[in-house]
Structures are given as C-alpha cells and as structure tokens.
Design a protein around this motif. Structure first.
Motif, short mmCIF file in Angstrom:
data_model
loop_
_atom_site.label_atom_id
_atom_site.label_comp_id
_atom_site.label_asym_id
_atom_site.label_seq_id
_atom_site.Cartn_x
_atom_site.Cartn_y
_atom_site.Cartn_z
N ASP A 76 0.80 -1.23 0.00
CA ASP A 76 0.00 0.00 0.00
C ASP A 76 0.83 1.27 0.00
O ASP A 76 0.29 2.37 0.17
N ALA A 77 2.16 1.18 -0.20
CA ALA A 77 3.03 2.35 -0.08
C ALA A 77 2.70 3.41 -1.14
O ALA A 77 2.55 4.60 -0.82
N ILE A 78 2.58 2.99 -2.39
CA ILE A 78 2.30 3.95 -3.46
C ILE A 78 0.87 4.48 -3.34
O ILE A 78 0.61 5.67 -3.55
N TRP A 79 -0.07 3.58 -2.97
CA TRP A 79 -1.45 4.03 -2.79
C TRP A 79 -1.52 5.10 -1.71
O TRP A 79 -2.20 6.11 -1.88
N ASN A 80 -0.83 4.89 -0.59
CA ASN A 80 -0.84 5.88 0.49
C ASN A 80 -0.27 7.21 0.03
O ASN A 80 -0.78 8.28 0.39
N ARG A 81 0.78 7.16 -0.78
CA ARG A 81 1.38 8.41 -1.27
C ARG A 81 0.41 9.13 -2.20
O ARG A 81 0.22 10.35 -2.09
N TYR A 82 -0.21 8.40 -3.12
CA TYR A 82 -1.17 9.02 -4.03
C TYR A 82 -2.34 9.63 -3.25
O TYR A 82 -2.82 10.72 -3.56
N HIS A 83 -2.80 8.91 -2.24
CA HIS A 83 -3.93 9.40 -1.44
C HIS A 83 -3.54 10.68 -0.70
O HIS A 83 -4.32 11.64 -0.64
N ASP A 84 -2.34 10.70 -0.12
CA ASP A 84 -1.87 11.90 0.59
C ASP A 84 -1.73 13.09 -0.36
O ASP A 84 -1.86 14.25 0.05
N LEU A 85 -1.50 12.80 -1.62
CA LEU A 85 -1.35 13.85 -2.62
C LEU A 85 -2.70 14.33 -3.16
O LEU A 85 -2.75 15.17 -4.06
N GLY A 86 -3.80 13.79 -2.63
CA GLY A 86 -5.13 14.27 -2.99
C GLY A 86 -5.80 13.52 -4.11
O GLY A 86 -6.90 13.91 -4.54
N LEU A 87 -5.19 12.44 -4.59
CA LEU A 87 -5.80 11.70 -5.69
C LEU A 87 -6.92 10.81 -5.15
O LEU A 87 -6.88 10.34 -4.02
N GLY A 88 -7.93 10.60 -5.98
CA GLY A 88 -9.08 9.80 -5.57
C GLY A 88 -10.01 10.53 -4.63
O GLY A 88 -10.90 9.91 -4.03
N GLN A 89 -9.84 11.84 -4.48
CA GLN A 89 -10.66 12.65 -3.58
C GLN A 89 -11.05 13.95 -4.28
O GLN A 89 -10.35 14.42 -5.17
N ALA A 90 -12.18 14.50 -3.86
CA ALA A 90 -12.61 15.78 -4.41
C ALA A 90 -11.63 16.87 -4.01
O ALA A 90 -11.23 16.94 -2.85
N PRO A 91 -11.21 17.73 -4.94
CA PRO A 91 -10.25 18.79 -4.60
C PRO A 91 -10.78 19.80 -3.59
O PRO A 91 -10.01 20.48 -2.94
N GLY A 92 -12.10 19.92 -3.48
CA GLY A 92 -12.67 20.82 -2.47
C GLY A 92 -12.76 22.27 -2.89
O GLY A 92 -12.86 23.15 -2.04
N THR A 93 -12.76 22.53 -4.19
CA THR A 93 -12.86 23.92 -4.65
C THR A 93 -14.30 24.42 -4.65
O THR A 93 -14.53 25.63 -4.73
N GLY A 94 -15.27 23.51 -4.59
CA GLY A 94 -16.67 23.90 -4.68
C GLY A 94 -17.14 24.07 -6.10
O GLY A 94 -18.31 24.42 -6.34
N PHE A 95 -16.29 23.80 -7.08
CA PHE A 95 -16.67 23.95 -8.48
C PHE A 95 -17.66 22.84 -8.85
O PHE A 95 -17.46 21.68 -8.49
N PRO A 96 -18.74 23.17 -9.55
CA PRO A 96 -19.75 22.15 -9.88
C PRO A 96 -19.17 21.00 -10.69
O PRO A 96 -18.48 21.22 -11.70
N GLY A 97 -19.42 19.79 -10.24
CA GLY A 97 -19.01 18.60 -10.99
C GLY A 97 -17.54 18.26 -10.89
O GLY A 97 -17.03 17.49 -11.71
N GLU A 98 -16.83 18.81 -9.89
CA GLU A 98 -15.41 18.49 -9.80
C GLU A 98 -15.22 16.99 -9.59
O GLU A 98 -15.92 16.35 -8.81
N ALA A 99 -14.27 16.42 -10.33
CA ALA A 99 -14.08 14.97 -10.33
C ALA A 99 -13.21 14.52 -9.16
O ALA A 99 -12.28 15.23 -8.75
N THR A 100 -13.52 13.35 -8.65
CA THR A 100 -12.68 12.75 -7.61
C THR A 100 -11.59 11.89 -8.22
O THR A 100 -10.59 11.61 -7.57
N GLY A 101 -11.78 11.48 -9.46
CA GLY A 101 -10.82 10.58 -10.07
C GLY A 101 -11.02 9.15 -9.61
O GLY A 101 -12.03 8.82 -8.99
#
Length: 568
Positions: free
Chosen positions: A370-395
């Motif tokens: 899970d080392a690379i997965w943890n790094r990607y997750h900490d970098l914000g991937l697979g999550q909403a960026p949180g800008t509030g922009f309509p339809g922002e993708a989580t990936g």
C-alpha cells in the motif's frame, strides 16, 4: 258670458285626485332615497373592505426590484463577468391594435417578420402577457417604444456580459436568460452573486401603466463581488498557446492548469474546445465542461516522480540506487511491461530520466503493497479537490487490497488510475513546496494556506534535481526548457482508453513541470488530447507549450532568472 256650472269640475272633485298623486310621488321619492341610502351604507360600511380590496387589486401593485448581480473579477481587478442594464419588451395581446400597418411597423422595429409577429400574437391571444424581445440595449429598444403602439410595454432588467469571452468561459461559467448561474463559478456561487430582490408598492392604471410610485417595501440588496485567483494576462496567454498547439496537431482538445507554487491559487485554467458565453444562441455544448476540473484521464509517466517519492522515503532507496532493467521488458501476471529500449542498469534518477516502466515496476514491487497508494492518497488523488466547483471529479484510485503484482506495477507508472489536470497540478505542488501539498484555490486567497506535509523536504528537493535533469538538452523534456530559468518536469504519453479498451492510435500528450527550480513559483500541467497530425509524444507536443507559457508567465510575474549562464 258665463260658463255653465255643469261644465267645470268643482274643487271638491279635483282635490282627492291631486292629493293621491302627490302622496304617490312622495312615496316613490322616499323609497328611492331609502334605497340610495341603503346602497350607500352597504357600499361604505358592509362591503367597504371587499370593494376597497377589489379596487386596490386593480390599481395597487407590488413590483419586484431586480438586484444587481455581483461582479466577477480576476486577481488584479480585471472584469470577468459584469451586469449591464437592458430593456425587455412585452405586450398585452388583448390590447394590441388590429391595424396591419401598426403591426408591420412594430415587427420591423423588432427585427422580425410580420408573419412571425402575427403568429406569436395569435398563440398568446387568450393571455395578457407575452415577451416581444428580451434583454435589448436601451438604444435598440427606443425605436420600438417610440412607435407608442398600444399594449407594448418595457421592463428594466440586467444582462450578464463576459469581457474575456471564450478565454475563461468554462471557469467563469454563464447565466441563463433569467440571470441565474448555470455553469462554472456563476453556478457555484449563484446565491452569493445574485443578491436579494427588493419590492415597492405602486399604483398602475388598467393598462398596467405606472401612475404613482407609493413607497419602498424592501430595498434590493445587490449581489456580492467575487475575486478569482486567475491572472487574466496569464489566462489569455495560456489560451492562445493551447489553441495554437491544438490547431497545429489537429487535436481533439486540450487542458492547461497553472498554479501558484506558494499558495495553490489557480493562476490560469483553460480548456479546448471552448465557447463564447456572450452568444448563447450558438453555444457548443461540447465546450461547456471545465475539463481541467470535471474530466479525468490516465496520467501515464507524469506519475512516476510521485510514485518515486514513496520509495525515496524509505531507507533502502536513494537517487543513486541502481536498478537492473535488462532486458528492457518483464512479464507479470501474463502481462508484458516494456521500455522504449533496454537501458540495462539505471539509478533511480536514471529511471525518471529515461522514463523506464520496467525500472519503476521493479521499485514498486520492493515496496509495501500500500506504499504507493498511500502516497497518491496523501497527494489528494481519488478525492474531491474541495474547490466547490460544480461537478469536480474525484478521479479513480482503487483500494490496495488483493492487488496483483501487475496492478502494483502499472500504478507506479500511471496506469490503472484516473486524475484530473487540477489534481495533478496540486500533487506537484508538494515537490515544489518542500513536501507540502497545497489544495487548489479558485478564489484569491488573503493568506497562503499551511498545506499538508506529505513528503520530507529532502525527498522533495531530490525529486526537483532529478526532474531538472529531464529538461536538459538531449533529454526527453528538453523542449520544456525556458531560457534564463531552471525548469523541472516530467513528460507523459498515454494511450486513450474507452469502453472497448486502449486505443491503438489515440494518445494523450502530457507535461507537468515546475519553475524556477531555485525558488519554485509556478506549477503547470499541459494535456493535449489525441493529436492526430505529426508527433504525439508528450515531450514533443505538450512540453513546448509549457516552455512558451511558463517563460512568459515568469517574466510577467517579475521572477528573476536563476540559470547560471543567464546571470554571468
């Protein structure tokens, strides 16, 4: 001569008849007066409230006062969306004249055919309201009003205008004909921008014309103003350069995101295809999406530095650690992973320099599952960026349970996951900001955020040096070089994937970079979608766009050159 007495009626004979008539007339008058008094009492006492209400309903009106929609500006005050006064013309079909000449003049002033006007009047014949033309400039509406056609009235409104046109269309968004946000920032902050309408009480005649303005019930509260982080100078430049490369390579489209490496503010965000928000009649729906935020793609090799950071955090890997990549391919779970050629032994820095899939796979397989997965997750991937922009993708970042070796390997070189261009740019801010990832911000920030420490400053610095080597002459990213400045970055070329699988001749060309290396100020991601003419490699298609856009941006931002030969 005297008249015979028998020929003349006596007083006794006429008196009763005259008295009866008199009493009858008096009775009628009294009855009439009684009825009149009763009616007066009925109207002024019994039915007073009802009649007063009916009268008021026909004369008193509560009118809405439109609230001025707030302005959207760039970080330096440049207008991106403003509201201007307009006139909407409406009519009561039941009051419009039947005279053909008047209708013909009205149709001509409205710039429509008499047949179309007649058809519209017929359709609304049983109603008391219909629009003739909406949102006309006062100058255009004046010739119509000057005709003084009975039944034609004006209504004052506001119309949204976008000075930057298609250059910032997907970011700013657009409002509908009723001035409500439909896309982009206009939709995300519609409640804040729209304000609160007011009300006033007026007296109007039976034709709806204003007689008197009585009093204000509620004052209109104008909408709030928004200041975006985008720098309109950089936005125009980015759009121009992206359009040039899309046209040159006959690509399906492209995306560019430029972020401030110190604050995470989005200084430029542009997409192709785009649209002109000032011409709603010809809006291309394909250009409505802000692809940098809403669309995701497999990023390919631009993920290798981020995966490499997970290895560098461990004691067993350093930039000089050598990995054997011979014979240039490897078999995992019935899949073959290939390099461009057999690079034999490569250091970790060499793996990034030559973009070795085999080298990255062998590094990944030596790390915890899970080392690379943890790094990607900490970098914000697979999550909403949180800008509030309509339809922002989580990936897409699949959970690391029961992964095969081939899955772990493919994720290390950017396959099997999906990211947006904005997520990718945000992830690269960790490399540029001493290991702290900055969340993307579409609004201008009063103070820079603290950021999240996702990698050590040493690892971030090592990666900067390794990525700088990729932009040196003779390397794969050399065309991203900016005269006078040290640049770090990574190229990427990935096959497009559809429901039927990976396409054999459709690619995405990418470059993600940082400048200047000595004191990072800008993080920029460029993606060109399916270039069909000429080259398609990221180093040949996307990297030159990075060079031109970032070079001009650094000069506009007054960033001092940091390349040694430039300072000598």
């Amino acid at each position: 001569m005297s008249t015979p007495q028998g020929d003349m009626p006596s007083r006794a004979q006429t008196a009763p008849l005259g008295s009866g008539r008199y009493r009858f007339m008096v009775f009628l008058v009294l009855v009439a007066l009684t009825a009149l008094v009763g009616r007066i009492v009925d109207l002024h006492v019994i039915d007073r409230l009802f009649l007063q209400g009916q009268g008021d309903a026909r004369t008193l009106r509560v009118e809405t006062i439109d609230a001025h929609r707030g302005m959207i500006t760039g970080r330096h005050g440049d207008p991106l969306a403003i509201s201007t006064p307009v006139v909407s013309l409406w009519a009561n079909p039941q009051e419009l004249p039947e005279d053909g000449v008047q209708r013909m003049l009205l149709a001509k002033a409205l710039d429509m055919s008499p047949e179309k006007l007649d058809e519209r009047i017929e359709r609304y014949a049983d109603r008391e309201f219909m629009y003739l033309r909406r949102r006309m400039t006062p100058d255009d509406a004046q010739p119509v009003l000057a005709l003084k056609v009975p039944g034609v009235y004006e209504q004052h409104e506001y119309k949204r205008y976008y000075p930057s046109g298609e250059v910032a269309a997907q970011l700013v968004g657009v409002t509908n004909v009723d001035d409500r946000g439909q896309e982009g920032i206009e939709l995300a902050y519609n409640g804040f921008l729209a304000g609160q309408p007011g009300k006033r009480r007026v007296i109007k005649d039976r034709k709806g014309r204003l007689v008197r303005d009585l009093h204000l019930i509620k004052e209109a509260k104008p909408g709030g103003n928004l200041t975006l982080a985008v720098d309109l100078r950089l936005q125009y430049m980015a759009y121009r350069e992206l359009k040039a490369v899309v046209d040159e390579h006959d690509a399906d489209g492209g995306t560019l995101v430029m972020m401030d490496a110190r604050s995470g503010e989005v200084l430029a965000m542009t997409n192709l295809p785009s649209y002109n928000p000032n011409n709603r009649a010809e809006i291309d729906t394909n250009g409505l999406r802000n692809q940098a935020v809403t669309d995701t793609f497999e990023p390919g090799s631009v993920m290798k530095p981020l995966a490499m950071s997970a290895a560098l955090e461990t004691a067993q890997f350093t930039p000089q650690r050598v990995i054997d990549t011979a014979p240039g391919y490897m078999r995992l779970d019935n899949y073959t992973i290939r390099d461009f050629r057999n690079y034999e032994e490569l250091s970790l820095a060499g793996i990034l320099l030559h973009s070795s899939n085999v080298g990255m796979s062998r590094v990944a397989l030596q790390l915890p599952e899970d080392a690379i997965w943890n790094r990607y997750h900490d970098l914000g991937l697979g999550q909403a960026p949180g800008t509030g922009f309509p339809g922002e993708a989580t990936g897409s970042l699949p959970t690391p349970f029961g992964w095969s070796d081939s899955k772990r390997a493919s994720m290390s070189y950017g396959y099997g996951i999906a990211v947006s261009a904005m997520q990718l740019a945000s992830a690269y801010t960790a490399i540029a900001n001493d290991g702290k990832r900055l969340p993307p911000a579409l609004l201008k920030q009063p103070d820079p955020p603290e950021g999240q420490q996702v990698m050590s400053p040493q690892v971030a610095n090592d990666l900067l040096q390794m990525l700088e080597a990729i932009v040196q002459p003779g390397a794969g990213g050399s065309r991203a070089a900016v005269p006078g400045y040290r640049v770090a970055g990574k190229t990427g070329t990935v096959r497009k994937v559809t429901r039927s699988g990976y396409q054999q001749s459709a690619y995405r060309s990418l470059f993600a970079g940082i400048a200047p290396v000595s004191d990072p100020r800008i993080v920029t991601v460029v993606m060109v979608d399916n270039p069909k003419k000429g080259d398609y490699y990221g180093g040949l298609v996307a990297a030159p766009v990075f060079s031109r856009v970032v070079g001009k941006a650094l000069r506009l931002l007054d960033v001092l050159p940091d390349k040694q030969e430039a300072m000598e």
